[in-house]
Scaffold this motif. Structure first.
Motif, PDB file in Angstrom:
ATOM      1  N   PHE A 255       0.829  -1.201   0.000  1.00  0.00           N
ATOM      2  CA  PHE A 255       0.000   0.000   0.000  1.00  0.00           C
ATOM      3  C   PHE A 255       0.863   1.251   0.000  1.00  0.00           C
ATOM      4  CE2 PHE A 255      -2.491   3.336   2.158  1.00  0.00           C
ATOM      5  CZ  PHE A 255      -3.580   3.381   1.298  1.00  0.00           C
ATOM      6  N   TYR A 256       0.559   2.147  -0.938  1.00  0.00           N
ATOM      7  CA  TYR A 256       1.254   3.421  -1.056  1.00  0.00           C
ATOM      8  C   TYR A 256       0.368   4.530  -0.489  1.00  0.00           C
ATOM      9  CZ  TYR A 256       4.154   0.976  -4.532  1.00  0.00           C
ATOM     10  OH  TYR A 256       4.979   0.089  -5.184  1.00  0.00           O
ATOM     11  N   GLN A 257       0.909   5.329   0.397  1.00  0.00           N
ATOM     12  CA  GLN A 257       0.185   6.464   0.966  1.00  0.00           C
ATOM     13  C   GLN A 257       0.888   7.760   0.584  1.00  0.00           C
ATOM     14  OE1 GLN A 257      -2.842   6.681   3.148  1.00  0.00           O
ATOM     15  NE2 GLN A 257      -2.476   8.608   2.071  1.00  0.00           N
ATOM     16  N   LYS A 258       0.172   8.603  -0.159  1.00  0.00           N
ATOM     17  CA  LYS A 258       0.728   9.908  -0.517  1.00  0.00           C
ATOM     18  C   LYS A 258       0.517  10.898   0.629  1.00  0.00           C
ATOM     19  CE  LYS A 258       0.110   9.542  -5.531  1.00  0.00           C
ATOM     20  NZ  LYS A 258      -0.408  10.233  -6.739  1.00  0.00           N
ATOM     21  N   ALA A 259       1.390  11.889   0.716  1.00  0.00           N
ATOM     22  CA  ALA A 259       1.308  12.894   1.774  1.00  0.00           C
ATOM     23  C   ALA A 259       1.976  14.173   1.281  1.00  0.00           C
ATOM     24  CB  ALA A 259       1.989  12.391   3.047  1.00  0.00           C
ATOM     25  N   GLY A 260       1.941  15.199   2.159  1.00  0.00           N
ATOM     26  CA  GLY A 260       2.617  16.449   1.839  1.00  0.00           C
ATOM     27  C   GLY A 260       2.083  17.123   0.594  1.00  0.00           C
ATOM     28  N   TYR A 261       0.761  17.208   0.470  1.00  0.00           N
ATOM     29  CA  TYR A 261       0.167  17.821  -0.725  1.00  0.00           C
ATOM     30  C   TYR A 261       0.465  19.321  -0.771  1.00  0.00           C
ATOM     31  CZ  TYR A 261      -3.377  19.446  -4.015  1.00  0.00           C
ATOM     32  OH  TYR A 261      -4.023  20.046  -5.068  1.00  0.00           O
ATOM     33  N   VAL A 272       4.959   7.162   0.720  1.00  0.00           N
ATOM     34  CA  VAL A 272       5.573   6.069   1.471  1.00  0.00           C
ATOM     35  C   VAL A 272       4.786   4.800   1.186  1.00  0.00           C
ATOM     36  CG1 VAL A 272       6.364   7.628   3.287  1.00  0.00           C
ATOM     37  CG2 VAL A 272       4.168   6.462   3.541  1.00  0.00           C
ATOM     38  N   PHE A 273       5.360   3.666   1.520  1.00  0.00           N
ATOM     39  CA  PHE A 273       4.628   2.419   1.323  1.00  0.00           C
ATOM     40  C   PHE A 273       4.962   1.441   2.429  1.00  0.00           C
ATOM     41  CE2 PHE A 273       8.685   1.460  -0.657  1.00  0.00           C
ATOM     42  CZ  PHE A 273       8.904   0.140  -0.333  1.00  0.00           C
ATOM     43  N   ASP A 274       4.079   0.468   2.586  1.00  0.00           N
ATOM     44  CA  ASP A 274       4.335  -0.667   3.470  1.00  0.00           C
ATOM     45  C   ASP A 274       3.911  -1.918   2.722  1.00  0.00           C
ATOM     46  OD1 ASP A 274       5.277  -1.757   5.911  1.00  0.00           O
ATOM     47  OD2 ASP A 274       3.211  -2.152   6.526  1.00  0.00           O
ATOM     48  N   LEU A 285       0.901 -10.342  -5.558  1.00  0.00           N
ATOM     49  CA  LEU A 285       0.945  -8.914  -5.239  1.00  0.00           C
ATOM     50  C   LEU A 285      -0.426  -8.272  -5.418  1.00  0.00           C
ATOM     51  CD1 LEU A 285       2.789  -6.544  -4.449  1.00  0.00           C
ATOM     52  CD2 LEU A 285       3.198  -6.162  -6.898  1.00  0.00           C
ATOM     53  N   HIS A 286      -0.894  -7.580  -4.372  1.00  0.00           N
ATOM     54  CA  HIS A 286      -2.155  -6.836  -4.403  1.00  0.00           C
ATOM     55  C   HIS A 286      -1.852  -5.406  -3.950  1.00  0.00           C
ATOM     56  CE1 HIS A 286      -5.001 -10.358  -4.749  1.00  0.00           C
ATOM     57  NE2 HIS A 286      -3.893 -10.968  -4.340  1.00  0.00           N
ATOM     58  N   GLU A 287      -1.796  -4.464  -4.882  1.00  0.00           N
ATOM     59  CA  GLU A 287      -1.370  -3.099  -4.579  1.00  0.00           C
ATOM     60  C   GLU A 287      -2.536  -2.111  -4.594  1.00  0.00           C
ATOM     61  OE1 GLU A 287       3.007  -2.349  -6.261  1.00  0.00           O
ATOM     62  OE2 GLU A 287       1.601  -2.948  -7.815  1.00  0.00           O
ATOM     63  N   GLU A 288      -2.442  -1.092  -3.737  1.00  0.00           N
ATOM     64  CA  GLU A 288      -3.363   0.032  -3.746  1.00  0.00           C
ATOM     65  C   GLU A 288      -2.583   1.300  -3.409  1.00  0.00           C
ATOM     66  OE1 GLU A 288      -6.451   0.201  -4.647  1.00  0.00           O
ATOM     67  OE2 GLU A 288      -6.935  -1.944  -4.797  1.00  0.00           O
ATOM     68  N   ILE A 289      -3.139   2.454  -3.821  1.00  0.00           N
ATOM     69  CA  ILE A 289      -2.510   3.742  -3.539  1.00  0.00           C
ATOM     70  C   ILE A 289      -3.575   4.739  -3.108  1.00  0.00           C
ATOM     71  CG2 ILE A 289      -2.671   4.533  -5.949  1.00  0.00           C
ATOM     72  CD1 ILE A 289       0.090   5.893  -5.491  1.00  0.00           C
ATOM     73  N   GLU A 290      -3.229   5.616  -2.186  1.00  0.00           N
ATOM     74  CA  GLU A 290      -4.162   6.603  -1.642  1.00  0.00           C
ATOM     75  C   GLU A 290      -3.493   7.973  -1.648  1.00  0.00           C
ATOM     76  OE1 GLU A 290      -7.392   8.161  -0.150  1.00  0.00           O
ATOM     77  OE2 GLU A 290      -7.380   6.128   0.662  1.00  0.00           O
ATOM     78  N   GLY A 291      -4.209   8.972  -2.153  1.00  0.00           N
ATOM     79  CA  GLY A 291      -3.717  10.336  -2.112  1.00  0.00           C
ATOM     80  C   GLY A 291      -4.876  11.309  -2.162  1.00  0.00           C
ATOM     81  N   ASP A 292      -5.082  12.076  -1.104  1.00  0.00           N
ATOM     82  CA  ASP A 292      -6.231  12.967  -1.007  1.00  0.00           C
ATOM     83  C   ASP A 292      -5.774  14.413  -1.111  1.00  0.00           C
ATOM     84  OD1 ASP A 292      -8.586  14.460   0.241  1.00  0.00           O
ATOM     85  OD2 ASP A 292      -9.306  12.408   0.268  1.00  0.00           O
ATOM     86  N   LYS A 293      -6.574  15.230  -1.794  1.00  0.00           N
ATOM     87  CA  LYS A 293      -6.239  16.633  -1.987  1.00  0.00           C
ATOM     88  C   LYS A 293      -7.092  17.571  -1.142  1.00  0.00           C
ATOM     89  CE  LYS A 293      -4.702  15.904  -6.765  1.00  0.00           C
ATOM     90  NZ  LYS A 293      -4.854  16.356  -8.187  1.00  0.00           N
ATOM     91  N   ASP A 305       2.165   5.523   9.324  1.00  0.00           N
ATOM     92  CA  ASP A 305       1.250   4.977  10.314  1.00  0.00           C
ATOM     93  C   ASP A 305      -0.008   4.454   9.639  1.00  0.00           C
ATOM     94  OD1 ASP A 305       0.370   5.186  13.479  1.00  0.00           O
ATOM     95  OD2 ASP A 305      -1.309   5.601  12.127  1.00  0.00           O
ATOM     96  N   SER A 306      -0.539   5.233   8.699  1.00  0.00           N
ATOM     97  CA  SER A 306      -1.743   4.828   7.968  1.00  0.00           C
ATOM     98  C   SER A 306      -1.480   3.596   7.111  1.00  0.00           C
ATOM     99  CB  SER A 306      -2.228   5.986   7.093  1.00  0.00           C
ATOM    100  OG  SER A 306      -3.281   5.579   6.246  1.00  0.00           O
ATOM    101  N   ALA A 307      -0.367   3.597   6.374  1.00  0.00           N
ATOM    102  CA  ALA A 307      -0.050   2.478   5.485  1.00  0.00           C
ATOM    103  C   ALA A 307       0.142   1.187   6.262  1.00  0.00           C
ATOM    104  CB  ALA A 307       1.203   2.812   4.674  1.00  0.00           C
ATOM    105  N   GLN A 308       0.844   1.269   7.386  1.00  0.00           N
ATOM    106  CA  GLN A 308       1.099   0.063   8.164  1.00  0.00           C
ATOM    107  C   GLN A 308      -0.183  -0.503   8.767  1.00  0.00           C
ATOM    108  OE1 GLN A 308       4.225   1.517  10.810  1.00  0.00           O
ATOM    109  NE2 GLN A 308       5.744   0.357   9.658  1.00  0.00           N
ATOM    110  N   ARG A 309      -1.063   0.379   9.220  1.00  0.00           N
ATOM    111  CA  ARG A 309      -2.323  -0.098   9.784  1.00  0.00           C
ATOM    112  C   ARG A 309      -3.185  -0.762   8.721  1.00  0.00           C
ATOM    113  NH1 ARG A 309      -3.572   1.246  14.926  1.00  0.00           N
ATOM    114  NH2 ARG A 309      -2.060   2.594  15.966  1.00  0.00           N
ATOM    115  N   LEU A 310      -3.194  -0.211   7.506  1.00  0.00           N
ATOM    116  CA  LEU A 310      -3.983  -0.831   6.450  1.00  0.00           C
ATOM    117  C   LEU A 310      -3.422  -2.202   6.088  1.00  0.00           C
ATOM    118  CD1 LEU A 310      -5.746   0.783   3.541  1.00  0.00           C
ATOM    119  CD2 LEU A 310      -4.222  -1.124   3.028  1.00  0.00           C
ATOM    120  N   ILE A 311      -2.100  -2.301   5.970  1.00  0.00           N
ATOM    121  CA  ILE A 311      -1.485  -3.593   5.680  1.00  0.00           C
ATOM    122  C   ILE A 311      -1.779  -4.581   6.796  1.00  0.00           C
ATOM    123  CG2 ILE A 311       0.731  -4.782   5.490  1.00  0.00           C
ATOM    124  CD1 ILE A 311      -0.147  -3.475   2.917  1.00  0.00           C
ATOM    125  N   GLN A 312      -1.768  -4.098   8.039  1.00  0.00           N
ATOM    126  CA  GLN A 312      -2.059  -4.964   9.178  1.00  0.00           C
ATOM    127  C   GLN A 312      -3.456  -5.567   9.077  1.00  0.00           C
ATOM    128  OE1 GLN A 312      -2.099  -2.929  12.981  1.00  0.00           O
ATOM    129  NE2 GLN A 312      -1.074  -4.629  13.973  1.00  0.00           N
TER     130      GLN A 312
END
Length: 392
Positions: A255-261, A272-274, A285-293, A305-312
């Motif tokens: 899982f990829y989590q975008k930040a710092g918009y 970042v990713f986990d 492999l099952h991938e997803e990406i999140e980025g909010d504006k 923190d968000s990426a690791q919790r989702l993977i968990q």
């Protein structure tokens, strides 16, 4: 938020055929004898949208014509309760649903009243416009601070910072705010006409927080961590039917989590990713990406923190459960533990309650829960943090 009922009340309701009393109030007036059919009442933390309950009432005696006096009667509050005799001549009642009148319809000597919960107010307002945006991007904020501003400054909910707040369960909010502060989760936001409910949905999704309306019509915040100590057991004697589903397409193991918009540049400066290597090796492999504006994490640590919790939660297959039962599961609130015993399936497992659907007319209910919402603790992946940010 524990169920506001005595231990005797809870014990009685978990019997196979409890003797219950149904009650319906408009304001402080009891109109229970007028009810033609009692409604279904649903609670869902994932949906984060107004819950609209319809109740049908007899109106041959014109008891409800007064609702027309102020157009829609929208200033009036309704309450649906369920009661039991817990001592000699002592009726103990709890609230199943509370909300304001959003509309009604008269037809053939009957009146159908639509009642909507606290989410409704947060869908009827906007935060900022294209010409005059609301800018929370010049400083860093805890998610709980942004949520409070969305609810109070922009949503019109009470800003009373105590248990007397009529709109927000302040105790649950403080618990959640403490978790956000303790984990140093930081966010920013930039709004150009978003509704408060939309901002809350995004915060809830990004921070793995359940935001829902409690039976007493107060906004409640809960982040799932360890198994909840409040648990209800459903045995074979009270379970009508159980179904369990495990889906391969629900797996996310990278899982990829975008930040710092950057508002000015319209792009995220951090990604970042986990990943869970064992899951990748077992299930592909099952991938997803999140980025909010509209709402976003400020830095690498918050995003990770968000990426690791989702993977968990999603890296391994997990049971999603639906159980049909009598009112025995009524004490199980959102986020609490429901232990289901089913001899045919050979299970005796705890599930995190995600939503409930109570058929108040028939005295039956359905509960949805998931095994993936249990956690055994959380550790920060230091090796991932040591690497450079990935620029998007």
């Amino acid at each position: 938020m524990p169920l506001n009922a005595s231990s005797e009340w809870i014990q009685n309701i978990q019997g196979y055929k409890p003797l219950i009393t149904r009650q319906f109030f408009i304001g402080t007036s009891d109109y229970s004898p007028h009810v033609l059919k009692w409604p279904r009442i649903k609670t869902d933390w994932i949906k984060m949208a107004p819950n609209n309950v319809m109740i049908n009432l007899a109106n041959e005696d014109q008891s409800f014509n007064f609702l027309r006096d102020d157009g829609l009667g929208v200033t009036l509050e309704c309450e649906i309760k369920i009661g039991q005799i817990t001592a000699v001549d002592s009726l103990e009642s709890i609230t199943l649903f509370k909300g304001g009148i959003s509309g009604f319809k008269f037809k053939s000597g009957a009146c159908a009243i639509s009642i909507v919960d606290r989410w409704n107010q947060l869908t009827n307002r906007i935060i900022g416009t294209e010409d005059v945006p609301v800018d929370y991007s010049t400083s860093n904020y805890l998610p709980s601070d942004l949520a409070w501003y969305f609810c109070t400054s922009h949503g019109g909910l009470s800003s009373v910072e105590s248990s007397s707040n009529p709109d927000i369960d302040h105790s649950s909010f403080l618990d959640w705010a403490s978790i956000m502060s303790g984990s140093s989760i930081l966010m920013q936001s930039y709004l150009k006409g978003s509704k408060p409910v939309d901002g809350l949905r995004r915060i809830g999704r990004l921070t793995n927080t359940a935001i829902y309306v409690s039976p007493d019509n107060r906004l409640t915040f809960k982040r799932f961590s360890l198994i909840d100590s409040n648990s209800t057991i459903l045995s074979d004697s009270t379970v009508k039917d159980t179904s369990i589903e495990i889906r391969e397409d629900a797996i996310i193991n990278k899982f990829y989590q975008k930040a710092g918009y950057s508002v000015a540049s319209d792009y995220h400066t951090i990604t970042v990713f986990d990943t869970d290597s064992d899951s990748v090796n077992s299930y592909g492999l099952h991938e997803e990406i999140e980025g909010d504006k509209i709402v976003w994490f400020v830095n690498t640590a918050s995003a990770l923190d968000s990426a690791q919790r989702l993977i968990q939660q999603y890296s391994m297959p997990a049971d999603d459960m639906l159980v049909d039962t009598v009112l025995a599961a009524l004490p199980s609130l959102i986020g609490e533990t429901l232990v289901v015993e089913d001899t045919l399936l050979g299970i005796n497992l705890g599930y995190r309650v995600e939503n409930t659907d109570v058929n108040y007319d028939t005295g039956a209910m359905r509960v949805k829960g998931s095994r993936r919402l249990f956690f055994n603790g959380f550790t920060l992946d230091a090796s991932t943090l040591d690497g450079p940010d990935i620029l998007s």
